[in-house]
Design an enzyme around this catalytic site. Sequence first.
Site, mmCIF file in Angstrom:
data_model
loop_
_atom_site.group_PDB
_atom_site.id
_atom_site.type_symbol
_atom_site.label_atom_id
_atom_site.label_comp_id
_atom_site.label_asym_id
_atom_site.label_seq_id
_atom_site.Cartn_x
_atom_site.Cartn_y
_atom_site.Cartn_z
ATOM 1 N N LYS A 60 -2.115 -1.499 -3.834
ATOM 2 C CA LYS A 60 -2.967 -0.322 -3.764
ATOM 3 C C LYS A 60 -2.124 0.930 -3.774
ATOM 4 O O LYS A 60 -1.108 0.949 -3.088
ATOM 5 C CB LYS A 60 -3.772 -0.416 -2.458
ATOM 6 N N ARG A 89 -10.480 11.087 1.782
ATOM 7 C CA ARG A 89 -10.414 11.858 3.029
ATOM 8 C C ARG A 89 -11.783 12.415 3.402
ATOM 9 O O ARG A 89 -12.190 12.377 4.560
ATOM 10 C CB ARG A 89 -9.402 13.009 2.884
ATOM 11 N N TYR A 142 -15.301 1.197 -6.552
ATOM 12 C CA TYR A 142 -16.544 1.888 -6.217
ATOM 13 C C TYR A 142 -17.593 1.707 -7.310
ATOM 14 O O TYR A 142 -18.754 2.005 -7.104
ATOM 15 C CB TYR A 142 -16.254 3.377 -5.963
ATOM 16 N N ARG A 175 1.151 9.899 5.735
ATOM 17 C CA ARG A 175 1.348 8.548 6.273
ATOM 18 C C ARG A 175 2.665 7.948 5.792
ATOM 19 O O ARG A 175 2.806 6.733 5.673
ATOM 20 C CB ARG A 175 0.196 7.645 5.824
ATOM 21 N N GLU A 220 7.134 -6.904 0.812
ATOM 22 C CA GLU A 220 6.027 -6.747 1.762
ATOM 23 C C GLU A 220 4.992 -7.864 1.573
ATOM 24 O O GLU A 220 4.482 -8.426 2.544
ATOM 25 C CB GLU A 220 5.346 -5.383 1.565
ATOM 26 N N SER A 229 -10.016 5.881 -4.532
ATOM 27 C CA SER A 229 -10.889 7.042 -4.718
ATOM 28 C C SER A 229 -10.393 7.997 -5.801
ATOM 29 O O SER A 229 -11.186 8.490 -6.608
ATOM 30 C CB SER A 229 -11.034 7.783 -3.390
ATOM 31 N N LYS A 240 0.854 -1.181 0.000
ATOM 32 C CA LYS A 240 0.000 0.000 0.000
ATOM 33 C C LYS A 240 0.889 1.229 0.000
ATOM 34 O O LYS A 240 1.633 1.467 0.955
ATOM 35 C CB LYS A 240 -0.909 -0.007 1.226
HETATM 36 C C1 PBG Z 1 -7.113 3.342 5.599
HETATM 37 C C2 PBG Z 1 -7.568 3.346 4.189
HETATM 38 C C3 PBG Z 1 -7.445 4.391 3.264
HETATM 39 C C4 PBG Z 1 -8.023 3.937 2.082
HETATM 40 C C5 PBG Z 1 -8.486 2.648 2.312
HETATM 41 N N1 PBG Z 1 -8.168 2.293 3.618
HETATM 42 C C6 PBG Z 1 -6.945 5.769 3.456
HETATM 43 C C7 PBG Z 1 -5.487 6.015 3.514
HETATM 44 O O1 PBG Z 1 -4.679 5.113 3.554
HETATM 45 O O2 PBG Z 1 -5.125 7.222 3.551
HETATM 46 C C8 PBG Z 1 -8.117 4.717 0.815
HETATM 47 C C9 PBG Z 1 -9.065 4.169 -0.219
HETATM 48 C C10 PBG Z 1 -9.359 5.098 -1.328
HETATM 49 O O3 PBG Z 1 -8.690 6.132 -1.520
HETATM 50 O O4 PBG Z 1 -10.295 4.781 -2.066
HETATM 51 N N2 PBG Z 1 -8.152 2.958 6.458
#
Ligand code: PBG
Length: 328
Positions: free
Chosen positions: A249, A207, A314, A218, A234, A275, A197
């Site tokens: 991801k 967000r 989505y 992060r 990983e 997203s 990720k």
């Molecule tokens: C963390 C999480 C995130 C997303 C899925 N799980 C946010 C992040 O890591 O900042 C993002 C998914 C998306 O952008 O569609 N709980």
Amino acid sequence: MSFPAHRPRRLRQSAPVRRLMAETHLVPSQLVLPMFVREGIDSPQPITSMPGQSQHTLDSLRRAAVEAAEAGVGGVMLFGVPAVRDAIGSGADDPAGILNVATTAVREEVGDALVVQTDLCLDEFTDHGHCGVLTPAGAVDNDRTLERYAAMGVAQARAGAQLLGLSGMMDGQVAAVRDALDAEGFSDTIILAYSAKYAGAFYGPFREAVDSQLTGDRRTYQMDPPNAREGVREAMLDVDEGADIVMVKPGLPYLDVLADVRANVDVPVWAYQVSGEYSMVEAAAEKGWLDRRATILDSLMAFRRAGADAILSYWATEAAGWIRESLR
Ligand code: PBG
């Protein structure tokens, strides 16, 4: 004049021929729908950064889960948006916390028509918005976070989640949650590890979806975008810790990593079309610059071609409908 010796176009000459030659297929059961449920609202709240998506009430969440099941979607991945947050994300493992309550509600509603899945991470539940608990100096404390994830995993399994999506990127999180699940008798609960990720801009619209409290970023726990080899590492570590499924991801920008991971592990590999990927296509389609349906289907097929066994998107329910239509 000599004739071309090779004519790849021969296999593209008509729709029936192309259909028979297709190397890759996409079926509704390979799609998983992420959904947001928010505590304390009495009608669904549209997410402006993700046109077409909403923060659900418990009722609208149930309805959307039924729709997904009827479309043949393989699963739903639930995210909770609590009304109150604190430093350790107490709502995450509280049986009365919104995500756990919603999980039970969806399970009741859809039974075994699809696989009910939950996001296992603290960021929606903490008042600082980080995916873990903090040290007094404000750093994310890996090992104390593992204790929170273990408690959260057990609470989610108890609430009825069949598959837990570990998205926090703490070291050792898969082993910690697996141990806790097994100790409580949840040996059948499936672990999906968000193994590779990557940090970055593509989660921007999310967000707003979870009303994120994060300031900063992060980058001390999510991966650094230049590193592909490390993504494979990983994934292999997570398999070693007992992950049943690994994930890469974001999606389209990381298909190279997806293909590498696919070549190096023998468990299912999933991808998350996040997203930012969603909102880019929606925005361009709204402007009339892209054919929305065709672009979405092209993008989903790209994941399959790169080696994804399933895709979080989505568009899952809508795309499942189109796929069924095209098979009729
Ligand atoms: C963390 C999480 C995130 C997303 C899925 N799980 C946010 C992040 O890591 O900042 C993002 C998914 C998306 O952008 O569609 N709980």
